[in-house]
Design a protein around this motif. Structure first.
Motif, short mmCIF file in Angstrom:
data_model
loop_
_atom_site.label_atom_id
_atom_site.label_comp_id
_atom_site.label_asym_id
_atom_site.label_seq_id
_atom_site.Cartn_x
_atom_site.Cartn_y
_atom_site.Cartn_z
N GLY A 54 7.11 -5.23 6.14
CA GLY A 54 6.10 -6.63 6.00
C GLY A 54 5.79 -7.01 4.52
N TRP A 55 5.83 -7.43 3.88
CA TRP A 55 5.98 -8.12 3.00
C TRP A 55 4.64 -7.84 2.08
N SER A 56 3.84 -7.55 3.03
CA SER A 56 2.43 -7.15 2.50
C SER A 56 2.58 -5.29 2.27
N GLY A 57 3.54 -4.95 2.43
CA GLY A 57 3.79 -3.76 2.81
C GLY A 57 3.72 -2.94 3.95
N SER A 58 3.14 -3.64 5.00
CA SER A 58 2.20 -2.69 6.04
C SER A 58 3.62 -1.93 6.59
N PRO A 59 4.20 -1.17 7.45
CA PRO A 59 5.16 -0.43 7.86
C PRO A 59 4.78 -0.60 9.18
N TYR A 60 5.70 -0.25 10.37
CA TYR A 60 5.32 -0.61 11.67
C TYR A 60 6.58 0.27 12.50
#
Length: 120
Positions: A54-60
């Motif tokens: 995501g834009w925040s840098g958090s992966p899923y």
């Protein structure tokens, strides 16, 4: 318009790590996106979501691939990367990167894809 380009080796040996890069260019290359995803399609099969960042840098990560997958980004180069470890011939597929500007499943832009074959 946004352009996405996948790159990486086309052949990987079993048990090794697959490493791919997606370079993003054009408008919204640095802003205006919400998620960037990796998706693959094995021969004769449907599309399979590997994961996104995501834009925040958090992966899923897809749960079934989570233990073998790592997605990261380099904002200075407008790139995201995919590492998939301990590959088997079942990981042979065309790998795509894609960008979403809203919900993660609403893929607005796609790369052309790159074929990765896992074989000894």
């Amino acid at each position: 318009q946004v352009q996405l380009q996948e790159s990486g080796p086309g052949l990987v040996k079993p048990s090794q790590t697959l490493f791919l890069t997606c370079t993003v260019s054009g408008e919204s290359a640095t802003t205006g996106y919400a998620y960037r995803s990796w998706i693959r399609q094995a021969p004769g099969k449907g599309l399979e979501w590997i994961g996104y960042i995501g834009w925040s840098g958090s992966p899923y990560y897809r749960p079934s691939l989570k233990s073998r997958t790592s997605i990261s980004r380099d904002t200075s180069k407008n790139q995201i990367t995919l590492q998939l470890s301990s590959v088997t011939p079942e990981d042979t597929a065309v790998y795509y990167c894609a960008q979403s500007e809203g919900a993660f499943y609403d893929l607005n832009y796609w790369g052309k894809g790159t074929l990765v074959t896992v074989s000894s």
